[in-house]
Design a protein around this motif. Structure first.
Motif, PDB file in Angstrom:
ATOM      1  N   LEU A 141       0.811  -1.221   0.000  1.00 62.99           N
ATOM      2  CA  LEU A 141       0.000   0.000   0.000  1.00 62.99           C
ATOM      3  C   LEU A 141       0.846   1.274   0.000  1.00 62.99           C
ATOM      4  CD1 LEU A 141      -2.928  -0.913   2.418  1.00 62.99           C
ATOM      5  CD2 LEU A 141      -3.026  -0.570  -0.054  1.00 62.99           C
ATOM      6  N   GLN A 142       2.053   1.204   0.558  1.00 60.42           N
ATOM      7  CA  GLN A 142       2.906   2.394   0.591  1.00 60.42           C
ATOM      8  C   GLN A 142       3.320   2.855  -0.810  1.00 60.42           C
ATOM      9  OE1 GLN A 142       6.847   1.744   2.363  1.00 60.42           O
ATOM     10  NE2 GLN A 142       6.596  -0.446   1.959  1.00 60.42           N
ATOM     11  N   TYR A 143       3.132   1.988  -1.818  1.00 63.73           N
ATOM     12  CA  TYR A 143       3.495   2.329  -3.195  1.00 63.73           C
ATOM     13  C   TYR A 143       2.284   2.645  -4.066  1.00 63.73           C
ATOM     14  CZ  TYR A 143       7.898   0.408  -1.665  1.00 63.73           C
ATOM     15  OH  TYR A 143       9.057   0.173  -0.964  1.00 63.73           O
ATOM     16  N   ALA A 144       1.095   2.592  -3.498  1.00 64.13           N
ATOM     17  CA  ALA A 144      -0.132   2.762  -4.286  1.00 64.13           C
ATOM     18  C   ALA A 144      -0.194   4.118  -4.994  1.00 64.13           C
ATOM     19  CB  ALA A 144      -1.361   2.577  -3.407  1.00 64.13           C
ATOM     20  N   GLN A 145       0.322   5.143  -4.385  1.00 67.25           N
ATOM     21  CA  GLN A 145       0.289   6.481  -4.988  1.00 67.25           C
ATOM     22  C   GLN A 145       1.174   6.572  -6.233  1.00 67.25           C
ATOM     23  OE1 GLN A 145       1.405   9.564  -2.239  1.00 67.25           O
ATOM     24  NE2 GLN A 145       1.517  11.118  -3.812  1.00 67.25           N
ATOM     25  N   HIS A 146       2.200   5.737  -6.320  1.00 67.68           N
ATOM     26  CA  HIS A 146       3.187   5.841  -7.392  1.00 67.68           C
ATOM     27  C   HIS A 146       3.059   4.755  -8.456  1.00 67.68           C
ATOM     28  CE1 HIS A 146       5.103   8.805  -4.872  1.00 67.68           C
ATOM     29  NE2 HIS A 146       4.994   7.954  -3.869  1.00 67.68           N
ATOM     30  N   LEU A 147       2.362   3.686  -8.127  1.00 67.80           N
ATOM     31  CA  LEU A 147       2.255   2.555  -9.053  1.00 67.80           C
ATOM     32  C   LEU A 147       0.793   2.340  -9.442  1.00 67.80           C
ATOM     33  CD1 LEU A 147       4.829   0.172  -7.315  1.00 67.80           C
ATOM     34  CD2 LEU A 147       5.218   1.735  -9.232  1.00 67.80           C
ATOM     35  N   ASP A 148       0.430   1.134  -9.790  1.00 62.97           N
ATOM     36  CA  ASP A 148      -0.942   0.811 -10.197  1.00 62.97           C
ATOM     37  C   ASP A 148      -1.780   0.562  -8.943  1.00 62.97           C
ATOM     38  OD1 ASP A 148      -3.323  -0.325 -11.120  1.00 62.97           O
ATOM     39  OD2 ASP A 148      -2.334  -1.414 -12.739  1.00 62.97           O
ATOM     40  N   SER A 149      -2.397   1.626  -8.438  1.00 61.75           N
ATOM     41  CA  SER A 149      -3.116   1.549  -7.164  1.00 61.75           C
ATOM     42  C   SER A 149      -4.257   0.540  -7.215  1.00 61.75           C
ATOM     43  CB  SER A 149      -3.623   2.924  -6.751  1.00 61.75           C
ATOM     44  OG  SER A 149      -4.467   3.459  -7.737  1.00 61.75           O
ATOM     45  N   LYS A 150      -4.963   0.445  -8.322  1.00 60.01           N
ATOM     46  CA  LYS A 150      -6.076  -0.496  -8.419  1.00 60.01           C
ATOM     47  C   LYS A 150      -5.588  -1.928  -8.198  1.00 60.01           C
ATOM     48  CE  LYS A 150      -9.712  -2.154 -11.450  1.00 60.01           C
ATOM     49  NZ  LYS A 150     -10.182  -2.269 -12.809  1.00 60.01           N
ATOM     50  N   ARG A 151      -4.510  -2.301  -8.866  1.00 58.94           N
ATOM     51  CA  ARG A 151      -3.972  -3.660  -8.701  1.00 58.94           C
ATOM     52  C   ARG A 151      -3.468  -3.892  -7.286  1.00 58.94           C
ATOM     53  NH1 ARG A 151       0.508  -4.804 -12.369  1.00 58.94           N
ATOM     54  NH2 ARG A 151       0.517  -6.764 -11.255  1.00 58.94           N
ATOM     55  N   ILE A 152      -2.839  -2.876  -6.704  1.00 62.45           N
ATOM     56  CA  ILE A 152      -2.330  -3.018  -5.340  1.00 62.45           C
ATOM     57  C   ILE A 152      -3.479  -3.193  -4.358  1.00 62.45           C
ATOM     58  CG2 ILE A 152      -1.159  -1.792  -3.459  1.00 62.45           C
ATOM     59  CD1 ILE A 152       0.756  -0.679  -5.643  1.00 62.45           C
ATOM     60  N   PHE A 153      -4.534  -2.379  -4.475  1.00 65.04           N
ATOM     61  CA  PHE A 153      -5.685  -2.503  -3.578  1.00 65.04           C
ATOM     62  C   PHE A 153      -6.358  -3.868  -3.739  1.00 65.04           C
ATOM     63  CE2 PHE A 153      -6.050   2.362  -3.809  1.00 65.04           C
ATOM     64  CZ  PHE A 153      -5.280   2.522  -2.666  1.00 65.04           C
ATOM     65  N   GLU A 154      -6.480  -4.332  -4.969  1.00 63.75           N
ATOM     66  CA  GLU A 154      -7.076  -5.655  -5.223  1.00 63.75           C
ATOM     67  C   GLU A 154      -6.242  -6.767  -4.586  1.00 63.75           C
ATOM     68  OE1 GLU A 154      -7.410  -5.797  -9.488  1.00 63.75           O
ATOM     69  OE2 GLU A 154      -9.271  -4.618  -9.499  1.00 63.75           O
ATOM     70  N   ALA A 155      -4.914  -6.673  -4.701  1.00 61.54           N
ATOM     71  CA  ALA A 155      -4.037  -7.685  -4.123  1.00 61.54           C
ATOM     72  C   ALA A 155      -4.122  -7.693  -2.597  1.00 61.54           C
ATOM     73  CB  ALA A 155      -2.599  -7.453  -4.566  1.00 61.54           C
ATOM     74  N   VAL A 156      -4.156  -6.496  -1.999  1.00 60.83           N
ATOM     75  CA  VAL A 156      -4.263  -6.402  -0.542  1.00 60.83           C
ATOM     76  C   VAL A 156      -5.598  -6.978  -0.081  1.00 60.83           C
ATOM     77  CG1 VAL A 156      -4.464  -4.777   1.398  1.00 60.83           C
ATOM     78  CG2 VAL A 156      -2.645  -4.490  -0.316  1.00 60.83           C
ATOM     79  N   ALA A 157      -6.671  -6.641  -0.777  1.00 59.28           N
ATOM     80  CA  ALA A 157      -7.993  -7.176  -0.433  1.00 59.28           C
ATOM     81  C   ALA A 157      -8.014  -8.694  -0.564  1.00 59.28           C
ATOM     82  CB  ALA A 157      -9.060  -6.539  -1.321  1.00 59.28           C
ATOM     83  N   GLN A 158      -7.427  -9.205  -1.617  1.00 61.86           N
ATOM     84  CA  GLN A 158      -7.384 -10.656  -1.830  1.00 61.86           C
ATOM     85  C   GLN A 158      -6.591 -11.348  -0.726  1.00 61.86           C
ATOM     86  OE1 GLN A 158      -9.149 -12.338  -4.181  1.00 61.86           O
ATOM     87  NE2 GLN A 158      -8.493 -14.145  -3.078  1.00 61.86           N
ATOM     88  N   ASN A 159      -5.470 -10.750  -0.322  1.00 56.97           N
ATOM     89  CA  ASN A 159      -4.669 -11.324   0.765  1.00 56.97           C
ATOM     90  C   ASN A 159      -5.451 -11.349   2.070  1.00 56.97           C
ATOM     91  OD1 ASN A 159      -2.413 -11.968  -0.715  1.00 56.97           O
ATOM     92  ND2 ASN A 159      -1.358 -10.062  -0.257  1.00 56.97           N
ATOM     93  N   ARG A 160      -6.231 -10.306   2.329  1.00 59.27           N
ATOM     94  CA  ARG A 160      -7.046 -10.283   3.543  1.00 59.27           C
ATOM     95  C   ARG A 160      -8.098 -11.370   3.512  1.00 59.27           C
ATOM     96  NH1 ARG A 160      -7.117  -3.907   4.091  1.00 59.27           N
ATOM     97  NH2 ARG A 160      -5.207  -3.718   5.294  1.00 59.27           N
ATOM     98  N   LEU A 161      -8.705 -11.587   2.342  1.00 58.56           N
ATOM     99  CA  LEU A 161      -9.687 -12.662   2.206  1.00 58.56           C
ATOM    100  C   LEU A 161      -9.062 -14.021   2.430  1.00 58.56           C
ATOM    101  CD1 LEU A 161     -11.738 -11.490  -0.910  1.00 58.56           C
ATOM    102  CD2 LEU A 161     -12.506 -11.545   1.459  1.00 58.56           C
ATOM    103  N   ASN A 162      -7.835 -14.186   1.995  1.00 54.57           N
ATOM    104  CA  ASN A 162      -7.144 -15.453   2.158  1.00 54.57           C
ATOM    105  C   ASN A 162      -6.800 -15.740   3.619  1.00 54.57           C
ATOM    106  OD1 ASN A 162      -7.258 -15.935  -0.584  1.00 54.57           O
ATOM    107  ND2 ASN A 162      -5.192 -15.179  -0.979  1.00 54.57           N
ATOM    108  N   PHE A 163      -6.640 -14.683   4.442  1.00 55.28           N
ATOM    109  CA  PHE A 163      -6.333 -14.863   5.851  1.00 55.28           C
ATOM    110  C   PHE A 163      -7.586 -15.082   6.700  1.00 55.28           C
ATOM    111  CE2 PHE A 163      -2.300 -12.664   4.737  1.00 55.28           C
ATOM    112  CZ  PHE A 163      -1.455 -13.677   5.145  1.00 55.28           C
ATOM    113  N   ASP A 164      -8.748 -14.694   6.169  1.00 56.63           N
ATOM    114  CA  ASP A 164      -9.992 -14.836   6.945  1.00 56.63           C
ATOM    115  C   ASP A 164     -10.532 -16.239   6.875  1.00 56.63           C
ATOM    116  OD1 ASP A 164      -9.842 -12.216   7.633  1.00 56.63           O
ATOM    117  OD2 ASP A 164     -11.238 -11.508   6.107  1.00 56.63           O
TER     118      ASP A 164
END
Length: 164
Positions: A141-164
C-alpha cells in the motif's frame, strides 16, 4: 529502513539520461540508479544490497562493451538477493536467440525495443514494479500512490480474504 531500488544500465550516456528522465516520477518512492556499464551496475547493486535495500527492477541495454545485458540479467536471475527482481531488456540490437535466452534463463519480465516512447517505458516499468511490490513487499500500500493503485488494492484485499 530498507528501500526498493531500480537500476538502469546503458553504455550510451544520452540514452541513459533519457531513460532516467522518463522515470523521474519514481524518485519519490524508489532509489533510481543510472549506470553506464555492467561493472558499475554490479557495484551499485552490491552497495545498495549492503545497505539493506532491495533490487526491485533492472532495465538493461543488451550490447555493452564489458558484458552483454542478457548475460548480466541471467546472472542476476541466479543470485538469491536478485532473483525476484523484475528484469527489462531495453535494446534495439538483441537478436531472437539472445531474447529467447533472456526469457528462458534470465527471468526476463519484458522486452522493450529502442527507440521507445516515454509513456510506453513508464507504463511497462510501473506494471513491473507493481508486480514486484505485490509479490514481495509486506506493505504494498505504501506504493499505491506511485504505481498501479487499483492492482495493489485488489491484491491487498485478496490477501485479507485469504487470511480470513
Amino acid at each position: 529502513m530498507s528501500q526498493l531500488f531500480v537500476v538502469c544500465i546503458d553504455d550510451e550516456r544520452a540514452v541513459l539520461d533519457s531513460v532516467i528522465h522518463d522515470l523521474q516520477a519514481l524518485n519519490e518512492a524508489f532509489i533510481v540508479e543510472a549506470c553506464e556499464s555492467v561493472a558499475e551496475a554490479k557495484e551499485v547493486i552490491a552497495d545498495n544490497l549492503a545497505d539493506g535495500n532491495k533490487l526491485a527492477l533492472v532495465l538493461a541495454d543488451h550490447i555493452m562493451p564489458d558484458e552483454l545485458g542478457v548475460e548480466y540479467l541471467i546472472t542476476l536471475n541466479h543470485e538469491e538477493q536478485t532473483i525476484k527482481s523484475k528484469k527489462i531488456l531495453l535494446t534495439g540490437q538483441a537478436g531472437l536467440q539472445e531474447t529467447i535466452e533472456a526469457i528462458n534463463r534470465g527471468g526476463l519480465s519484458y522486452y522493450l525495443a529502442k527507440p521507445w516512447k516515454p509513456e510506453q517505458l513508464q507504463k511497462v516499468v510501473i506494471e513491473k514494479l507493481t508486480d514486484y511490490v505485490i509479490e514481495n513487499d509486506e506493505n504494498p500500500l505504501q506504493y499505491a500512490q506511485h504505481l498501479d493503485s487499483k492492482r495493489i488494492f485488489e491484491a491487498v484485499a485478496q490477501n485479507r480474504l485469504n487470511f480470513d
